[in-house]
Scaffold this motif. Structure first.
Motif, PDB file in Angstrom:
ATOM      1  N   UNK A  52       0.849  -1.272  -0.194  1.00 40.08           N
ATOM      2  CA  UNK A  52       0.131   0.122   0.197  1.00 40.08           C
ATOM      3  C   UNK A  52       0.992   1.246   0.014  1.00 40.08           C
ATOM      4  N   UNK A  53       0.411   2.431  -0.545  1.00 41.48           N
ATOM      5  CA  UNK A  53       1.025   3.463  -0.181  1.00 41.48           C
ATOM      6  C   UNK A  53       1.219   3.979   1.194  1.00 41.48           C
ATOM      7  N   UNK A  54       1.857   4.769   1.891  1.00 43.10           N
ATOM      8  CA  UNK A  54       1.951   5.111   3.267  1.00 43.10           C
ATOM      9  C   UNK A  54       0.844   5.797   3.274  1.00 43.10           C
ATOM     10  N   UNK A  55       0.255   5.449   4.796  1.00 47.53           N
ATOM     11  CA  UNK A  55      -0.999   6.102   5.129  1.00 47.53           C
ATOM     12  C   UNK A  55      -1.176   6.384   6.774  1.00 47.53           C
ATOM     13  N   UNK A  56      -2.145   7.122   7.023  1.00 48.44           N
ATOM     14  CA  UNK A  56      -2.186   7.433   8.410  1.00 48.44           C
ATOM     15  C   UNK A  56      -3.265   8.702   8.617  1.00 48.44           C
ATOM     16  N   UNK A  57      -3.225   9.149   9.897  1.00 47.21           N
ATOM     17  CA  UNK A  57      -3.843  10.353  10.093  1.00 47.21           C
ATOM     18  C   UNK A  57      -3.052  11.646   9.265  1.00 47.21           C
ATOM     19  N   UNK A 104      -3.022  20.092   3.639  1.00 45.86           N
ATOM     20  CA  UNK A 104      -3.702  19.019   4.345  1.00 45.86           C
ATOM     21  C   UNK A 104      -3.624  19.151   5.761  1.00 45.86           C
ATOM     22  N   UNK A 105      -2.525  19.539   6.442  1.00 43.83           N
ATOM     23  CA  UNK A 105      -1.957  19.782   7.800  1.00 43.83           C
ATOM     24  C   UNK A 105      -3.114  20.963   8.207  1.00 43.83           C
ATOM     25  N   UNK A 106      -3.152  21.847   7.466  1.00 43.04           N
ATOM     26  CA  UNK A 106      -3.968  23.120   7.930  1.00 43.04           C
ATOM     27  C   UNK A 106      -5.556  22.665   7.754  1.00 43.04           C
ATOM     28  N   UNK A 107      -6.126  22.012   6.793  1.00 44.14           N
ATOM     29  CA  UNK A 107      -7.388  21.858   6.614  1.00 44.14           C
ATOM     30  C   UNK A 107      -7.898  20.402   7.390  1.00 44.14           C
ATOM     31  N   UNK A 108      -7.394  19.416   7.386  1.00 47.73           N
ATOM     32  CA  UNK A 108      -7.834  18.076   7.780  1.00 47.73           C
ATOM     33  C   UNK A 108      -6.753  17.439   8.570  1.00 47.73           C
ATOM     34  N   UNK A 109      -6.275  17.986   9.676  1.00 51.37           N
ATOM     35  CA  UNK A 109      -5.254  17.530  10.579  1.00 51.37           C
ATOM     36  C   UNK A 109      -5.598  15.964  10.960  1.00 51.37           C
TER      37      UNK A 109
END
Length: 244
Positions: A52-57, A104-109
């Motif tokens: 899989x591609x790397x993933x997580x919160x 992404x960090x700003x809008x959907x951490x």
């Protein structure tokens, strides 16, 4: 066996299944938003031994990616993206956005995200779908030239091959009479990115290969375990890396 479809969409083979006036022996639950959440899906991929591609919160994944690319020119890594899943149950290109690391960090951490792996130079995308209908398995290739999502909008879908017969130890065999796993091919590696337990078949080319009655026979074989006579014809058995 009489099988009823309970679904929130229609497909080309529906008329072959149990009518509303009949009493079914089994029910095929075909809901477009059914199945695992996106985070559970990726855990299941890893459990099944799929890459899989790397993933997580976002708050965990993006800092790790930034650290990895810290020595690259800033202009380069600032162009890199993650796919943020705003709705973890959505399929067919919905419920996700491709964003820069900073956005992404700003809008959907707190959202679940996956590292974006480009498959086409520029805007387009190519993915490979491993589709199971009952016990029958197929490979499809999806290409879109004007968007990073290959499975929605103006997509060219190519039927590649039939890939044999599934058995109970096939990954995700127990989830549904129909399952589609989408992959990205990067070099010689295939990365699993989506698991759909209610894939649409209309418009994929499958309807030209498998008649409605054969879909019913294949789904019946999944419910009963009897695959006698489900094949209409023999097709070459090959992986997408061999046929692309």
């Amino acid at each position: 066996m009489k099988i009823k479809i309970k679904s929130d969409f229609r497909d080309y083979y529906d008329h072959a299944f149990c009518g509303s006036y009949e009493t079914p022996d089994a029910v095929f639950q075909r809901q477009s938003t059914g199945g695992m959440s996106r985070s559970a899906m990726f855990a299941a991929f890893e459990l099944a031994g799929l890459l899989t591609p790397r993933h997580g919160l976002v708050r965990d994944l993006v800092p790790a990616l930034k650290a990895e690319y810290a020595n690259y020119p800033k202009e380069l890594w600032q162009m890199m993206q993650v796919v943020v899943h705003i709705d973890e149950q959505a399929h067919a290109g919905d419920g996700k956005v491709a964003l820069s690391f900073d956005a992404a960090e700003t809008q959907y951490p707190a959202a679940f995200a996956v590292e974006f792996l480009p498959t086409v130079a520029g805007v387009g995308a190519i993915s490979y779908r491993h589709l199971r209908v009952g016990k029958r398995m197929f490979w499809l290739r999806c290409t879109r030239l004007d968007d990073w999502r290959s499975n929605c909008g103006d997509v060219q879908i190519e039927f590649m091959c039939e890939a044999g017969s599934a058995t109970p130890d096939t990954p995700f065999f127990d989830l549904s009479p129909m399952v589609a796993v989408d992959f990205l091919r990067i070099g010689n590696q295939m990365y699993a990115i989506d698991l759909n337990i209610a894939p649409g078949l209309r418009g994929t080319g499958i309807e030209k290969i498998v008649r409605s009655t054969a879909v019913l026979q294949a789904v019946d074989a999944w419910f009963t375990g009897d695959d006698t006579g489900i094949y209409e014809k023999s097709l070459s058995l090959q992986s997408p890396s061999q046929s692309a």
